[in-house]
Design an enzyme around this catalytic site. Structure first.
Site, short mmCIF file in Angstrom:
data_model
loop_
_atom_site.label_atom_id
_atom_site.label_comp_id
_atom_site.label_asym_id
_atom_site.label_seq_id
_atom_site.Cartn_x
_atom_site.Cartn_y
_atom_site.Cartn_z
N CYS A 56 22.61 58.32 -25.86
CA CYS A 56 21.56 57.29 -25.93
C CYS A 56 20.19 57.88 -25.63
O CYS A 56 19.97 58.45 -24.58
CB CYS A 56 21.85 56.18 -24.93
SG CYS A 56 20.50 54.98 -24.93
N PRO A 94 28.88 51.91 -30.67
CA PRO A 94 28.43 51.06 -29.58
C PRO A 94 26.92 50.89 -29.67
O PRO A 94 26.20 51.89 -29.73
CB PRO A 94 28.80 51.86 -28.32
CG PRO A 94 28.99 53.26 -28.77
CD PRO A 94 29.26 53.27 -30.23
N MET A 95 26.43 49.65 -29.74
CA MET A 95 24.98 49.42 -29.84
C MET A 95 24.56 48.39 -28.82
O MET A 95 25.10 47.28 -28.78
CB MET A 95 24.61 48.96 -31.26
CG MET A 95 24.78 50.05 -32.31
SD MET A 95 24.41 49.44 -33.96
CE MET A 95 25.90 48.50 -34.33
N HIS A 115 26.31 62.24 -33.21
CA HIS A 115 25.19 61.69 -33.98
C HIS A 115 24.34 62.88 -34.43
O HIS A 115 23.94 63.69 -33.60
CB HIS A 115 24.38 60.73 -33.10
CG HIS A 115 23.23 60.10 -33.83
ND1 HIS A 115 23.30 58.81 -34.32
CD2 HIS A 115 22.02 60.57 -34.19
CE1 HIS A 115 22.15 58.53 -34.93
NE2 HIS A 115 21.37 59.58 -34.86
N LYS A 151 30.59 60.37 -26.91
CA LYS A 151 29.63 60.26 -28.01
C LYS A 151 28.35 60.97 -27.58
O LYS A 151 27.83 60.73 -26.51
CB LYS A 151 29.33 58.79 -28.31
CG LYS A 151 28.30 58.63 -29.44
CD LYS A 151 28.26 57.21 -29.97
CE LYS A 151 27.53 57.18 -31.30
NZ LYS A 151 26.09 57.09 -31.20
N ASP A 171 22.98 57.65 -40.32
CA ASP A 171 22.47 57.45 -41.68
C ASP A 171 23.47 57.01 -42.74
O ASP A 171 23.11 56.90 -43.90
CB ASP A 171 21.78 58.73 -42.22
CG ASP A 171 20.52 59.10 -41.45
OD1 ASP A 171 20.08 58.27 -40.64
OD2 ASP A 171 19.99 60.20 -41.65
N ARG A 178 23.74 51.19 -37.22
CA ARG A 178 22.70 50.27 -37.70
C ARG A 178 23.03 49.62 -39.05
O ARG A 178 22.65 48.48 -39.31
CB ARG A 178 21.36 50.99 -37.77
CG ARG A 178 20.77 51.26 -36.38
CD ARG A 178 19.51 52.08 -36.42
NE ARG A 178 19.74 53.42 -36.96
CZ ARG A 178 18.77 54.22 -37.39
NH1 ARG A 178 17.52 53.84 -37.35
NH2 ARG A 178 19.05 55.43 -37.84
N ASN A 226 28.24 60.57 -37.20
CA ASN A 226 27.46 59.35 -37.06
C ASN A 226 26.00 59.65 -37.44
O ASN A 226 25.49 60.71 -37.14
CB ASN A 226 27.57 58.87 -35.59
CG ASN A 226 26.66 57.70 -35.24
OD1 ASN A 226 25.96 57.73 -34.23
ND2 ASN A 226 26.67 56.66 -36.05
#
Length: 330
Positions: free
Chosen positions: A102, A18-19, A171, A141, A206, A229, A204
């Site tokens: 986030c 989700p971004m 992440h 997340k 890289d 990304r 998550n």
């Protein structure tokens, strides 16, 4: 077979992260078309949903061709999180995801997103409030911890699993790192190898090439990889990874035709979803990414991001095809 609740995701799913301002329906559709196994909405403020904020409401738009699809919420208040979970349930996503990762300041300052990493008890209470108020499978997340000195992902994973979280995406950075430095997947592997953990663990951070995806899959033993990304302007990454897993060979890089087709689809779907004006405006930020690395492209990029009428933008796509179709893109 990896499952979240009753949702089957295949052997080794690739998930679209989700971004904010990126993972909207047109972009998700492109990623789905190019091999993403599970999609997530942009994160949605629980307070915004309850206040009926139009921007938050619009982020609830999901379509059947996207499934399986998860909607992600964030917030720092138990009651607001519980109420927003009920609102999310009305649009029937496959999964409800909570964002405790986030790092953006305005989110963290409200005690939400990665801000919750400082207070695991609060994280558990917020998650439980959501689980208790919905029938949907709830996933989380998050990041490794607030900073190097407070990496607490092991405790977080156990406690979230104990209250009923059905999968965890981690992440491999702390909040303090934001998106800098390298993601450290060794912590993710430790959670995955913890004998107490039986829910799927997704890594998550890289992963931006098929080679890296394979290396991380083999080295860290995760159940799937979430890609963020690296998919921006390059939705092909999902199929490239899958092909590489299967054959050990790399797919040819997308041609100019492929790139124009992606941009054209993106714009078409954005207009279908939000109308001409917003569709044209909101797709602009993606063009630079679709046409990255093409020499002497400035003039066309300029046109794409300044035209207000979609017919002019589509015309520019045709010009690009005429002009560059023999070029090889790196």
């Amino acid at each position: 077979m990896v499952k979240i609740g009753n949702v089957s995701l295949g052997e080794f799913p690739l998930l679209l992260a989700p971004m904010e301002d990126v993972s909207d329906p047109p972009f998700r559709r492109l990623c789905k078309m190019h091999g993403a196994d599970m999609l997530y909405s942009e994160f949605i403020s629980s307070e915004g949903l309850i206040r009926d904020a139009i921007k938050s409401k619009q982020k609830l738009d999901i379509f059947d061709y996207e499934r399986p699809v998860g909607i992600q919420i964030f917030g720092g208040d138990e009651e607001a999180m519980a109420m927003s979970a009920k609102i999310v349930e009305t649009v029937q996503p496959d999964v409800l995801d909570i964002n405790f990762g986030c790092p953006v300041k305005k989110v963290v300052c409200k005690g939400a997103g990665a801000g919750v990493l400082k207070d695991i008890d609060l994280m558990v209470r917020l998650t439980k409030a959501v689980i208790d108020s919905t029938h949907l499978p709830v996933t989380v997340k998050t990041r490794l911890g607030w900073d190097e000195n407070s990496i607490n992902i092991d405790e977080v994973a156990e406690r979230l699993q104990d209250i009923g979280v059905q999968a965890l995406s981690i992440h491999g950075r702390t909040r303090a790192q934001l998106y800098k430095g390298e993601a450290d997947w060794s912590h993710i592997a430790r959670v995955k190898n913890n004998p107490r953990i039986h829910i799927p663990i997704f890594g998550n951070g890289d992963v931006d090439t098929p080679e890296k995806a394979l290396e991380y899959r083999n080295k860290y033993g995760v159940d799937g990889i979430m890609i963020g990304r690296a998919a921006i302007g390059y939705p092909w990454i999902f199929n490239e990874i899958k092909h590489f897993f299967k054959t050990g060979e790399k797919l040819a890089t997308p041609t100019i035709n492929d790139r124009v087709e992606a941009a054209r689809n993106h714009l078409t779907w954005a207009i279908e979803w939000k109308g001409e004006k917003l569709g044209v405006f909101e797709t602009r930020r993606h063009y630079t990414n679709y046409f990255k690395g093409i020499p002497n492209f400035k003039e066309y990029r300029q046109k794409m991001v300044t035209f207000d009428a979609s017919t002019d933008v589509f015309q520019t796509f045709d010009e690009v095809l005429d002009q560059f179709s023999n070029h090889h893109v790196m």
